[in-house]
Write a protein that holds these residues in place. Structure first.
Motif, PDB file in Angstrom:
ATOM      1  N   ASN A  15      -0.658  -4.364  -1.405  1.00  0.00           N
ATOM      2  CA  ASN A  15       0.197  -5.275   0.025  1.00  0.00           C
ATOM      3  C   ASN A  15      -1.019  -6.196   1.035  1.00  0.00           C
ATOM      4  N   ARG A  16      -2.214  -5.979   1.315  1.00  0.00           N
ATOM      5  CA  ARG A  16      -3.265  -7.114   1.430  1.00  0.00           C
ATOM      6  C   ARG A  16      -2.920  -8.292   0.596  1.00  0.00           C
ATOM      7  N   LEU A  17      -2.764  -8.275  -0.753  1.00  0.00           N
ATOM      8  CA  LEU A  17      -2.340  -9.944  -1.452  1.00  0.00           C
ATOM      9  C   LEU A  17      -1.675 -10.390  -1.444  1.00  0.00           C
ATOM     10  N   ARG A  18      -0.112  -9.737  -1.253  1.00  0.00           N
ATOM     11  CA  ARG A  18       1.490 -10.035   0.342  1.00  0.00           C
ATOM     12  C   ARG A  18       0.868 -10.775   0.498  1.00  0.00           C
ATOM     13  N   LYS A  19      -0.019 -10.375   2.198  1.00  0.00           N
ATOM     14  CA  LYS A  19      -0.329 -10.835   2.811  1.00  0.00           C
ATOM     15  C   LYS A  19      -1.084 -11.598   3.226  1.00  0.00           C
TER      16      LYS A  19
END
Length: 112
Positions: A15-19
């Motif tokens: 999720n953080r990498l997607r952001k």
């Protein structure tokens, strides 16, 4: 970078990498090239850089280990690829990432 305690799960890291713009899911083709899941783009090892990686271990089973790589391509595509450790590892993924490392394009993770 965020506090490592908050990133203990694969889902939280993804999720953080997607952001952060790592929106593509990569795989290694039968021809040994990195490609998007849709097979629209293919990249050889010299066109890929490992930006970051994260290791995960299952809570109850040490055989349930995996690694997630944040990858950037020479054309600017950013995404992730994951693999297991041990007998469940995908040898195509291992082989491709070893080529990237051999080219000196891997990240030195002294802080992890």
């Amino acid at each position: 970078m965020q506090d490592k305690v908050e990133e203990r799960s694969l889902v939280n890291v993804l999720n953080r990498l997607r952001k952060d713009g790592y929106k593509y899911d990569f795989k290694v083709s039968g021809e040994g090239k990195l490609c998007t899941m849709e097979n629209k783009d293919e990249f050889s090892a010299d066109q890929v850089r490992i930006v970051d990686f994260y290791r995960f271990e299952g809570e109850s089973d040490p055989d349930d280990m995996s690694i997630l790589y944040a990858i950037e391509t020479s054309s600017g595509l950013k995404g992730t690829i994951s693999n297991s450790y041990g007998p469940y590892a995908d040898t195509n993924v291992d082989g491709f990432l070893k080529q990237v490392e051999d080219l000196g394009k891997n990240l030195d993770k002294r802080d992890k």
